[in-house]
Design an enzyme around this catalytic site. Structure first.
Site, PDB file in Angstrom:
ATOM      1  N   SER A 163       0.783  -1.218   0.000  1.00 19.02           N
ATOM      2  CA  SER A 163       0.000   0.000   0.000  1.00 19.02           C
ATOM      3  C   SER A 163       0.825   1.283   0.000  1.00 19.02           C
ATOM      4  O   SER A 163       0.408   2.282  -0.572  1.00 19.02           O
ATOM      5  CB  SER A 163      -0.944   0.009   1.190  1.00 19.02           C
ATOM      6  N   HIS A 227       0.504   5.287   4.134  1.00 22.32           N
ATOM      7  CA  HIS A 227      -0.236   5.736   2.961  1.00 22.32           C
ATOM      8  C   HIS A 227       0.073   7.202   2.656  1.00 22.32           C
ATOM      9  O   HIS A 227       0.329   7.577   1.511  1.00 22.32           O
ATOM     10  CB  HIS A 227      -1.744   5.595   3.192  1.00 22.32           C
TER      11      HIS A 227
END
Length: 262
Positions: A163, A227
């Site tokens: 991610s 993220h």
């Protein structure tokens, strides 16, 4: 998105990329016909590692029940990032932010990440070039996990997932193709497919990540900080390297349903 393995069994792969419910995107229909061998190779490698590993539950060599759960934990600790062991560790620990990019905690974790990599990675790779995109993906993914580990240096939880790298791809995509139309499916709007330009959808995603980070408690869950770090790195790199964005003339594109957010 990047998750911590200790909670993956309860949440079904806690580190998913979706941040606004069942959200998925197909950018302006341009993914079709795009030459993106690196993107497809990354997807294939992640899927292969997952299917052969214990998290998929398909390999009988890992047993079942408690034996399988123990194998999963050992697998994540061997190949994932453990912040408390990363900085004082040796060369093996320093490589874990790379190996963790190809390990996923569950089926939803894997499929959500690969969907977003396919949609946004193909166009980004075409714009950047194959070698540059490969180095960008691994480098930003490494730094995103490193940034998270530095902020949680005492944590013994294990982080796995692509991610951070995929967030960097989203950041680069926002700068490179801000006008590309993105189709999103939102459960709180009765799953109606709505199309917005990337400059609307992706900043909205960042805001949701930031808000989720503020509500996150210590312990296993979603590594929202990774993220945000990845997204910032991708956006900054695209701005510094490519200058002016690319204008995209959009065409209608079908919506693709993503996964549920825990």
């Amino acid at each position: 998105m990047t998750g911590r393995s200790d909670r993956s069994r309860r949440s079904g792969g806690s580190g998913r990329i979706g941040a606004w419910g069942a959200a998925a995107a197909r950018a302006a229909g341009r993914v079709r016909g795009v030459s993106a061998p690196v993107t497809y190779a990354l997807i294939a490698l992640c899927c292969l590692v997952f299917v052969l590993g214990p998290a998929a539950g398909l390999n009988p060599a890992y047993g079942s029940g408690d034996e399988l759960l123990a194998a999963r934990r050992a697998h994540f600790r061997r190949w994932g990032v453990i912040p408390a062991e990363l900085f004082p560790g040796g060369p093996g620990a320093a490589l874990t932010p790379v190996t963790a990019l190809f390990v996923h905690a569950g089926w939803v974790h894997l499929l959500g990440n690969m969907l977003f990599l396919h949609v946004f990675g193909a166009m980004a790779e075409e714009r950047m070039g194959r070698l540059r995109f490969a180095l960008f993906y691994v480098g930003c993914g490494y730094l995103a996990l490193l940034g998270y580990a530095a902020a949680h240096a005492a944590s013994g939880q294990t982080l796995v997932g692509a991610s951070g790298a995929i967030s960097a791809v989203l950041g680069a995509f926002l700068w490179l193709f801000p006008t590309a139309r993105v189709t999103s499916v939102l459960p709180f709007l009765f799953f109606l497919p709505l199309r917005f330009p990337a400059w609307v959808v992706l900043p909205f995603w960042v805001v949701l990540q930031w808000l989720a980070l503020g509500r996150a408690h210590a312990g296993p869950g979603v590594a929202y900080l990774a993220h945000l770090v990845g997204f910032g790195l991708g956006l900054g790199y695209a701005w510094a390297r490519f200058g002016r964005p690319t204008r995209v003339r959009s065409a209608p594109a079908p919506a693709t349903q993503g996964e549920d957010q825990p």
